[in-house]
Scaffold this motif. Structure first.
Motif, PDB file in Angstrom:
ATOM      1  N   ALA A   1      53.031  32.857  38.417  1.00 60.32           N
ATOM      2  CA  ALA A   1      53.324  33.274  39.792  1.00 60.32           C
ATOM      3  C   ALA A   1      52.045  33.721  40.502  1.00 60.32           C
ATOM      4  N   SER A   2      51.169  34.424  39.796  1.00 59.69           N
ATOM      5  CA  SER A   2      49.900  34.860  40.387  1.00 59.69           C
ATOM      6  C   SER A   2      49.023  33.671  40.736  1.00 59.69           C
ATOM      7  N   VAL A   3      49.027  32.661  39.877  1.00 61.31           N
ATOM      8  CA  VAL A   3      48.272  31.432  40.175  1.00 61.31           C
ATOM      9  C   VAL A   3      48.821  30.788  41.442  1.00 61.31           C
TER      10      VAL A   3
ATOM     11  N   VAL B   1      44.035  38.963  53.255  1.00 59.47           N
ATOM     12  CA  VAL B   1      45.275  38.560  52.586  1.00 59.47           C
ATOM     13  C   VAL B   1      45.138  38.683  51.076  1.00 59.47           C
ATOM     14  N   ALA B   2      43.990  38.291  50.522  1.00 61.04           N
ATOM     15  CA  ALA B   2      43.772  38.412  49.078  1.00 61.04           C
ATOM     16  C   ALA B   2      43.788  39.878  48.657  1.00 61.04           C
ATOM     17  N   GLY B   3      43.139  40.726  49.426  1.00 58.81           N
ATOM     18  CA  GLY B   3      43.137  42.157  49.121  1.00 58.81           C
ATOM     19  C   GLY B   3      44.531  42.749  49.151  1.00 58.81           C
ATOM     20  N   LEU B   4      45.316  42.358  50.151  1.00 60.47           N
ATOM     21  CA  LEU B   4      46.695  42.853  50.237  1.00 60.47           C
ATOM     22  C   LEU B   4      47.548  42.354  49.075  1.00 60.47           C
ATOM     23  N   ALA B   5      47.382  41.091  48.711  1.00 62.16           N
ATOM     24  CA  ALA B   5      48.164  40.541  47.601  1.00 62.16           C
ATOM     25  C   ALA B   5      47.863  41.273  46.302  1.00 62.16           C
ATOM     26  N   LEU B   6      46.601  41.607  46.098  1.00 63.56           N
ATOM     27  CA  LEU B   6      46.230  42.325  44.881  1.00 63.56           C
ATOM     28  C   LEU B   6      46.625  43.798  44.962  1.00 63.56           C
ATOM     29  N   LYS B   7      46.434  44.410  46.109  1.00 62.32           N
ATOM     30  CA  LYS B   7      46.749  45.830  46.278  1.00 62.32           C
ATOM     31  C   LYS B   7      48.254  46.099  46.159  1.00 62.32           C
ATOM     32  N   LEU B   8      49.064  45.204  46.711  1.00 56.00           N
ATOM     33  CA  LEU B   8      50.511  45.377  46.674  1.00 56.00           C
ATOM     34  C   LEU B   8      51.128  44.923  45.351  1.00 56.00           C
ATOM     35  N   GLY B   9      50.311  44.388  44.470  1.00 54.02           N
ATOM     36  CA  GLY B   9      50.808  43.965  43.163  1.00 54.02           C
ATOM     37  C   GLY B   9      51.541  42.637  43.185  1.00 54.02           C
ATOM     38  N   LEU B  10      51.319  41.821  44.212  1.00 48.90           N
ATOM     39  CA  LEU B  10      51.959  40.510  44.270  1.00 48.90           C
ATOM     40  C   LEU B  10      51.352  39.530  43.288  1.00 48.90           C
ATOM     41  N   ALA B  11      50.127  39.812  42.841  1.00 43.16           N
ATOM     42  CA  ALA B  11      49.435  38.914  41.927  1.00 43.16           C
ATOM     43  C   ALA B  11      48.504  39.715  41.031  1.00 43.16           C
ATOM     44  N   ASP B  12      48.309  39.205  39.820  1.00 40.17           N
ATOM     45  CA  ASP B  12      47.308  39.761  38.920  1.00 40.17           C
ATOM     46  C   ASP B  12      45.958  39.132  39.267  1.00 40.17           C
TER      47      ASP B  12
ATOM     48  N   LEU C   1      43.028  37.963  37.679  1.00 43.68           N
ATOM     49  CA  LEU C   1      42.437  36.767  37.067  1.00 43.68           C
ATOM     50  C   LEU C   1      43.250  35.505  37.354  1.00 43.68           C
ATOM     51  N   PRO C   2      44.568  35.509  37.162  1.00 40.09           N
ATOM     52  CA  PRO C   2      45.325  34.304  37.519  1.00 40.09           C
ATOM     53  C   PRO C   2      45.257  33.976  39.016  1.00 40.09           C
ATOM     54  N   PHE C   3      45.148  35.000  39.853  1.00 40.04           N
ATOM     55  CA  PHE C   3      45.006  34.773  41.293  1.00 40.04           C
ATOM     56  C   PHE C   3      43.728  34.001  41.590  1.00 40.04           C
ATOM     57  N   VAL C   4      42.646  34.388  40.929  1.00 40.98           N
ATOM     58  CA  VAL C   4      41.365  33.687  41.123  1.00 40.98           C
ATOM     59  C   VAL C   4      41.460  32.253  40.606  1.00 40.98           C
ATOM     60  N   VAL C   5      42.178  32.058  39.503  1.00 41.86           N
ATOM     61  CA  VAL C   5      42.385  30.695  38.998  1.00 41.86           C
ATOM     62  C   VAL C   5      43.120  29.865  40.042  1.00 41.86           C
ATOM     63  N   GLY C   6      44.112  30.459  40.693  1.00 42.44           N
ATOM     64  CA  GLY C   6      44.826  29.750  41.748  1.00 42.44           C
ATOM     65  C   GLY C   6      43.935  29.409  42.924  1.00 42.44           C
ATOM     66  N   CYS C   7      43.061  30.328  43.293  1.00 43.27           N
ATOM     67  CA  CYS C   7      42.111  30.049  44.380  1.00 43.27           C
ATOM     68  C   CYS C   7      41.120  28.955  43.986  1.00 43.27           C
ATOM     69  N   ALA C   8      40.845  28.831  42.689  1.00 40.94           N
ATOM     70  CA  ALA C   8      39.931  27.790  42.204  1.00 40.94           C
ATOM     71  C   ALA C   8      40.541  26.399  42.349  1.00 40.94           C
ATOM     72  N   ALA C   9      41.824  26.316  42.640  1.00 36.12           N
ATOM     73  CA  ALA C   9      42.442  25.018  42.889  1.00 36.12           C
ATOM     74  C   ALA C   9      41.885  24.379  44.163  1.00 36.12           C
ATOM     75  N   LEU C  10      41.338  25.192  45.066  1.00 33.62           N
ATOM     76  CA  LEU C  10      40.783  24.640  46.310  1.00 33.62           C
ATOM     77  C   LEU C  10      39.612  23.699  46.042  1.00 33.62           C
ATOM     78  N   PRO C  11      38.533  24.150  45.396  1.00 31.26           N
ATOM     79  CA  PRO C  11      37.445  23.200  45.163  1.00 31.26           C
ATOM     80  C   PRO C  11      37.828  22.071  44.211  1.00 31.26           C
ATOM     81  N   ALA C  12      38.632  22.383  43.194  1.00 31.30           N
ATOM     82  CA  ALA C  12      39.039  21.340  42.253  1.00 31.30           C
ATOM     83  C   ALA C  12      39.905  20.290  42.954  1.00 31.30           C
ATOM     84  N   GLY C  13      40.816  20.737  43.792  1.00 26.55           N
ATOM     85  CA  GLY C  13      41.662  19.813  44.530  1.00 26.55           C
ATOM     86  C   GLY C  13      40.897  18.998  45.554  1.00 26.55           C
ATOM     87  N   LEU C  14      39.915  19.608  46.184  1.00 24.45           N
ATOM     88  CA  LEU C  14      39.101  18.855  47.150  1.00 24.45           C
ATOM     89  C   LEU C  14      38.282  17.771  46.459  1.00 24.45           C
TER      90      LEU C  14
END
Length: 107
Positions: free
Chosen positions: A32-34, A74-85, A87-100
């Motif tokens: 879910a965090s990813v 938005v990233a700060g809020l997602a982490l601060k509110l506990g919506l995402a962990d 490390l997995p959140f960063v892995v999800g953000c890494a989908a941007l360069p990999a997908g491009l």
């Protein structure tokens, strides 16, 4: 299919693959965090494509700066509110360069 749409679909596809791997390794919370990170990355790419696509290059710097600030908020809020962990959140953000990269190879 436009290059922007192909890029967004590639980012989401890579993100889903990352989420499946995260689920296999760490469970539902990591997957879910990813996906939260992937959603942020795909939304950022979509908005940048829409704003930059029809504007003059002089305005790109401002649009990119605002996009970066919004993404950090938005990233700060997602982490601060506990919506995402983190490390997995960063892995999800890494989908941007990999997908491009994948989208560029498929185009």
């Amino acid at each position: 299919m436009t290059r922007l749409r192909l890029g967004i679909l590639s980012v989401v596809g890579v993100g889903v693959a990352f989420a499946i791997a995260a689920f296999a390794v760490s469970g539902v919370r990591a997957a879910a965090s990813v996906m939260v990170g992937v959603a942020l990355a795909a939304a950022n790419l979509s908005l940048l494509g829409r704003f930059i696509g029809g504007s003059a290059p002089k305005k790109w710097g401002l649009v990119i700066a605002l996009s970066m600030a919004g993404q950090l908020i938005v990233a700060g809020l997602a982490l601060k509110l506990g919506l995402a962990d983190p490390l997995p959140f960063v892995v999800g953000c890494a989908a941007l360069p990999a997908g491009l990269v994948l989208g560029s190879l498929l185009a």
